[in-house]
Each structure stands twice: as structure tokens, then as C-alpha cells.
Design a protein around this motif. Structure first.
Motif, PDB file in Angstrom:
ATOM      1  N   ARG A 200       0.781  -1.318  -0.055  1.00 60.75           N
ATOM      2  CA  ARG A 200       0.151  -0.004  -0.101  1.00 60.75           C
ATOM      3  C   ARG A 200       0.809   1.229  -0.063  1.00 60.75           C
ATOM      4  O   ARG A 200       0.400   2.305  -0.488  1.00 60.75           O
ATOM      5  CB  ARG A 200      -0.739  -0.030   1.242  1.00 60.75           C
ATOM      6  N   ALA A 201       1.966   1.172   0.816  1.00 58.26           N
ATOM      7  CA  ALA A 201       2.739   2.312   0.936  1.00 58.26           C
ATOM      8  C   ALA A 201       3.502   2.622  -0.566  1.00 58.26           C
ATOM      9  O   ALA A 201       3.679   3.805  -0.850  1.00 58.26           O
ATOM     10  CB  ALA A 201       3.881   2.298   1.864  1.00 58.26           C
ATOM     11  N   LEU A 202       3.681   1.574  -1.363  1.00 57.57           N
ATOM     12  CA  LEU A 202       4.286   1.761  -2.750  1.00 57.57           C
ATOM     13  C   LEU A 202       3.212   2.415  -3.496  1.00 57.57           C
ATOM     14  O   LEU A 202       3.828   3.288  -4.265  1.00 57.57           O
ATOM     15  CB  LEU A 202       4.628   0.230  -3.270  1.00 57.57           C
ATOM     16  N   MET A 203       2.059   1.947  -3.580  1.00 57.45           N
ATOM     17  CA  MET A 203       0.957   2.515  -4.493  1.00 57.45           C
ATOM     18  C   MET A 203       0.700   4.087  -4.028  1.00 57.45           C
ATOM     19  O   MET A 203       0.765   4.874  -4.740  1.00 57.45           O
ATOM     20  CB  MET A 203      -0.016   1.809  -4.498  1.00 57.45           C
ATOM     21  N   LEU A 204       0.920   4.143  -2.609  1.00 53.70           N
ATOM     22  CA  LEU A 204       0.315   5.513  -2.102  1.00 53.70           C
ATOM     23  C   LEU A 204       1.308   6.571  -2.504  1.00 53.70           C
ATOM     24  O   LEU A 204       1.193   7.805  -2.491  1.00 53.70           O
ATOM     25  CB  LEU A 204      -0.004   5.278  -0.689  1.00 53.70           C
ATOM     26  N   GLY A 206       3.811   6.919  -4.840  1.00 53.91           N
ATOM     27  CA  GLY A 206       3.696   7.486  -5.976  1.00 53.91           C
ATOM     28  C   GLY A 206       2.454   8.432  -6.212  1.00 53.91           C
ATOM     29  O   GLY A 206       2.667   9.354  -6.979  1.00 53.91           O
ATOM     30  N   ALA A 207       1.224   8.134  -5.881  1.00 47.33           N
ATOM     31  CA  ALA A 207       0.250   9.025  -5.742  1.00 47.33           C
ATOM     32  C   ALA A 207       0.254  10.331  -5.192  1.00 47.33           C
ATOM     33  O   ALA A 207       0.066  11.458  -5.607  1.00 47.33           O
ATOM     34  CB  ALA A 207      -1.082   8.219  -5.603  1.00 47.33           C
ATOM     35  N   LEU A 208       0.692  10.510  -3.861  1.00 52.69           N
ATOM     36  CA  LEU A 208       1.105  11.340  -3.064  1.00 52.69           C
ATOM     37  C   LEU A 208       2.318  12.306  -3.865  1.00 52.69           C
ATOM     38  O   LEU A 208       2.174  13.456  -3.584  1.00 52.69           O
ATOM     39  CB  LEU A 208       1.310  11.164  -1.815  1.00 52.69           C
ATOM     40  N   SER A 209       3.137  11.870  -4.364  1.00 47.12           N
ATOM     41  CA  SER A 209       4.278  12.431  -5.146  1.00 47.12           C
ATOM     42  C   SER A 209       3.743  13.159  -6.014  1.00 47.12           C
ATOM     43  O   SER A 209       4.130  14.370  -6.490  1.00 47.12           O
ATOM     44  CB  SER A 209       5.322  11.436  -5.697  1.00 47.12           C
ATOM     45  N   GLY A 210       2.816  12.693  -7.030  1.00 43.17           N
ATOM     46  CA  GLY A 210       2.236  13.520  -8.171  1.00 43.17           C
ATOM     47  C   GLY A 210       1.334  14.493  -7.730  1.00 43.17           C
ATOM     48  O   GLY A 210       1.067  15.584  -8.294  1.00 43.17           O
ATOM     49  N   LEU A 211       0.621  14.205  -6.583  1.00 44.26           N
ATOM     50  CA  LEU A 211      -0.242  15.190  -5.970  1.00 44.26           C
ATOM     51  C   LEU A 211       0.518  16.440  -5.432  1.00 44.26           C
ATOM     52  O   LEU A 211      -0.119  17.707  -5.532  1.00 44.26           O
ATOM     53  CB  LEU A 211      -1.305  14.805  -4.829  1.00 44.26           C
ATOM     54  N   ALA A 224      -5.410  13.829  -1.185  1.00 46.19           N
ATOM     55  CA  ALA A 224      -4.940  12.545  -0.642  1.00 46.19           C
ATOM     56  C   ALA A 224      -6.131  11.738  -0.121  1.00 46.19           C
ATOM     57  O   ALA A 224      -6.242  10.443  -0.275  1.00 46.19           O
ATOM     58  CB  ALA A 224      -3.996  12.808   0.290  1.00 46.19           C
ATOM     59  N   ASN A 225      -6.992  12.383   0.732  1.00 47.85           N
ATOM     60  CA  ASN A 225      -8.004  11.696   1.617  1.00 47.85           C
ATOM     61  C   ASN A 225      -8.898  11.112   0.304  1.00 47.85           C
ATOM     62  O   ASN A 225      -9.264   9.922   0.532  1.00 47.85           O
ATOM     63  CB  ASN A 225      -8.694  12.627   2.315  1.00 47.85           C
ATOM     64  N   ARG A 226      -9.430  12.012  -0.556  1.00 47.46           N
ATOM     65  CA  ARG A 226     -10.168  11.472  -1.716  1.00 47.46           C
ATOM     66  C   ARG A 226      -9.668  10.190  -2.403  1.00 47.46           C
ATOM     67  O   ARG A 226     -10.347   9.420  -2.797  1.00 47.46           O
ATOM     68  CB  ARG A 226     -10.700  12.585  -2.662  1.00 47.46           C
ATOM     69  N   TYR A 227      -8.291  10.313  -2.695  1.00 49.41           N
ATOM     70  CA  TYR A 227      -7.548   9.217  -3.269  1.00 49.41           C
ATOM     71  C   TYR A 227      -7.787   8.057  -2.571  1.00 49.41           C
ATOM     72  O   TYR A 227      -8.054   6.879  -3.201  1.00 49.41           O
ATOM     73  CB  TYR A 227      -6.372   9.650  -3.542  1.00 49.41           C
ATOM     74  N   LEU A 228      -7.516   8.059  -1.272  1.00 43.64           N
ATOM     75  CA  LEU A 228      -7.619   6.760  -0.387  1.00 43.64           C
ATOM     76  C   LEU A 228      -8.974   6.159  -0.585  1.00 43.64           C
ATOM     77  O   LEU A 228      -9.121   5.146  -0.281  1.00 43.64           O
ATOM     78  CB  LEU A 228      -6.974   7.245   0.962  1.00 43.64           C
ATOM     79  N   LEU A 229     -10.014   6.957  -0.470  1.00 44.44           N
ATOM     80  CA  LEU A 229     -11.446   6.505  -0.488  1.00 44.44           C
ATOM     81  C   LEU A 229     -11.721   5.842  -1.561  1.00 44.44           C
ATOM     82  O   LEU A 229     -12.566   4.766  -1.531  1.00 44.44           O
ATOM     83  CB  LEU A 229     -12.475   7.901   0.057  1.00 44.44           C
TER      84      LEU A 229
END
Length: 363
Positions: A200-204, A206-211, A224-229
Motif C-alpha cells: 500500500r505504501a508503494l502505491m500511495l 507514487g500518488a502522493l508524489s504526483g499530488l 490525498a483523502n479522496r484518493y484513499l477513499l
């Protein structure tokens, strides 16, 4: 789409096709060599029955497990077991010792087959699978690597995973924005620890780095909250702290999402203050809002961002851990900021929990 972009996509597609052809060619070559070696070993086992044991047939199986993909490996295992059956058929003497050896080899072949079927979902061989995991682990490290800062600033980031494994549920993300005038630092603690939270940390990460690189500071945690939801993970929540600093003036904005409070050292008074803000954990509530705390870092001031693994243990509660971190940091920073984060992580927290710490200091 512009012409240069089209050309670039064609170049990338051609490069990928070339790599795929090289991979297929290399695997075919390995399969041929392994089959030839199996035939040679079978001949040796049959011809020199007293000198060459049948257990040597394990060698091509072991090598094939590492080099062949899940498409070719099952057929190669069947080929080796058929060759072994031929060796058994042509043995002059078949005693209990040889029978046990054959049974062990067949059992090992069954284990290889089962692992190959499980590997089919990934579609790569053992070496390539391990290489992919290493690349993903390095991706977390690269995204958390702190950018080069002006001479008037110093930053240090340290990450330790539970049990010393290479994967952790804690990670950091950093970004320089506004042509290098604003530094954004994020420390995240994904639910779980060690390898169980690593995927989960690997996927998250990359997403947070882009955001982080695409959004203003006020929109980062809500996005970031909406992405995790949207991920709908069974344990899809995470805590985070986001610090955005103007490197020219030292003014900052701090927001947290269910995360331990940041600590600030004021050089003028020599005292540590706790920077607490309100905000729910990421991935639990829709339309969450995150309170902002604004302040300023003067020359000589420092800020610590950390995860709960650094302050919370089975024998020490949350508030005591923060007090201990504050006291230890006060002593260490008097000796200089360089390497202080590394020393803090080495001295605090428990080895069975992930620990992350970011130190930012204005010279």
C-alpha cells in the motif's frame, strides 16, 4: 497532440518492444541450455550409475526456477521429471536410497510447479520478480529523497522499517515548487507495519508524489483523502503531516491528518513547542477538512516531522514518547544538526515498528 509528443510515444513503444523481444529471446536460450543440460545429466546418471547420483537432476530444476518464466517453467519441470523416470527405468539396481532420492526430486518438482502457478499472476521469472520489487522499493526511496536546498537551509530524512525489512509502511515525499522558493515535506504512516503495509505504501507514495507537485498546499491533504477513499482498501487509512515552507521568508503552513504533532525548536528561547492541528485520518471520512497552522522559522530554528513508531512503544505511551523525543533532540541539536536525525532514530522508538523522521533547520 503535438508531433514531438507523437514521436516520443513511438520511441518509447519501440524501446519497450525491443526489451520484450530481448527478454523472450534470452528465456528461450536459457530453456534450450537447461534442456540440453538435463539430457547430459540423464546420460551421466544412466551411464555412471555408481558415480553420478540421481539427485543431480535437482540442479536444472533449481536453475530453471530462477531463470524461466511461468509460461515455460511447468513444461520444463515435466521434461525433467520424465527424464528422471527414464533414469529410474534404466537403473540396474534400484534400492531404498535411490527410491528416497527419486521421491524427494518428484516432491521438489511438485513444489516448483505450484510456485510457478502462483507466479503466473505476475508473469515474470524469479530473478525478474525480485528485480521489480527492488525497483519499487527504490521508488519509495527516490520519492522521499530531499531536494537540494539553498545554503541557508538544512534537511535530513531517515526511515527505518519494522524488523529491518526493506519495505515499510512509513514513507516521506518531498518537492520543491515555485521555482525552488517553496519546499513541501510530507511524512506518511500507512496502516499496518513492515511488509504487510509495504504494498500500500508503494502505491500511495507514487500518488502522493504526483499530488504534491501538482496542487497548492491547501488542496494536498483533501485530495490525498479522496484518493484513499477511492481505493476502498480493507485497511486503507493513513496518517500524514504536511509542511509547506517559503524558503525566502521562512514562513510555513502546517497541516496534519490524524498524525503526531510536529515539533519546533525556537533558537531565540531554546524551547521546543508542539505544533498541533486538527484533521481526520486519510481514507476514513469524505469531504474532510484540515486545519492550517501558520508560523515562521527564524535563523537557527528547527522542525521535526515524525511517525508514531518513533514515540510510541508497548512500554511508553504517546505523550511520554513525545517528551522523550523533545528532550533527546534538545541534547543532540546542541552538538550540531548534521546527522542529528539519524542519531535520533537510532536511539528512539521500537525495532518492531516502522519509524520515519524529517529534520528541517534554518541556518
Amino acid at each position: 497532440m503535438t508531433a514531438p509528443a507523437t514521436v516520443q510515444r513511438r520511441v518509447v513503444s519501440t524501446s519497450r518492444s525491443a526489451r520484450l523481444r530481448r527478454t523472450v529471446h534470452a528465456e528461450s536460450l536459457w530453456l534450450t541450455l537447461l534442456m540440453v543440460s538435463t539430457v547430459v545429466l540423464s546420460w551421466a546418471v544412466i551411464t555412471f550409475q555408481q558415480s553420478v547420483p540421481m539427485t543431480t537432476m535437482v540442479l536444472p530444476l533449481a536453475v530453471g526456477t530462477l531463470l524461466l518464466g511461468p509460461g515455460r517453467l511447468p513444461w520444463f519441470v515435466v521434461f525433467v521429471l520424465l527424464a528422471l523416470s527414464l533414469c529410474v527405468w534404466l537403473q540396474d539396481v534400484f534400492d531404498l536410497r535411490r527410491g528416497v532420492s527419486v521421491a524427494v526430486i518428484f516432491l521438489y518438482g511438485l513444489v516448483v510447479l505450484l510456485s510457478s502457478f502462483r507466479r503466473t499472476r505476475l508473469g515474470v521469472s524469479g530473478f525478474r520478480g525480485e528485480s521489480m520489487l527492488v525497483d519499487l522499493r527504490d521508488q519509495i526511496t527516490d520519492q522521499g529523497r530531499l531536494p537540494r536546498l539553498p545554503e541557508s537551509w538544512y534537511a535530513e530524512s531517515v526511515l527505518r522499517s519494522a524488523g529491518g525489512t526493506p519495505f515499510a509502511g512509513d514513507f516521506t515525499v518531498a518537492n520543491l515548487a515555485d521555482e525552488g522558493r517553496r519546499l513541501d515535506l510530507v511524512v506518511v504512516d500507512v496502516s499496518g507495519k513492515g511488509e504487510e503495509a509495504g504494498t500500500r505504501a508503494l502505491m500511495l507514495s507514487g500518488a502522493l508524489s504526483g499530488l504534491l507537485g501538482a496542487l497548492p498546499p491547501a488542496y494536498f491533504l483533501p485530495s490525498a483523502n479522496r484518493y484513499l477513499l477511492r481505493q476502498d482498501w480493507p485497511e486503507g487509512f493513513a496518517t500524514a503531516v504536511h509542511l509547506s515552507v517559503d524558503l525566502d521568508s521562512g514562513e510555513y503552513e502546517l497541516r496534519t491528518a490524524g498524525h503526531p504533532p510536529a515539533l519546533q525548536l525556537s533558537a531565540g528561547s531554546g524551547r521546543w513547542s508542539t505544533l498541533e492541528t486538527e484533521g481526520p485520518v486519510l481514507g476514513l471520512m469524505a469531504d474532510a477538512t484540515y486545519e492550517v497552522l501558520r508560523g515562521k522559522l527564524q535563523r537557527g530554528d528547527s522542525v521535526l516531522l515524525y511517525t508514531d513508531g518513533l514515540v510510541e512503544t508497548a512500554l511508553r505511551d504517546y505523550s511520554q514518547g513525545i517528551d522523550r523525543l523533545r528532550g533527546r533532540a534538545e541534547r543532540l541539536l546542541t552538538k550540531g544538526v548534521e546527522g542529528a536525525a539519524e542519531r535520533l532514530v537510532a536511539q528512539l522508538g521500537a525495532s518492531d515498528d516502522d519509524r520515519a523522521l524529517v529534520l528541517l533547520h534554518r541556518r
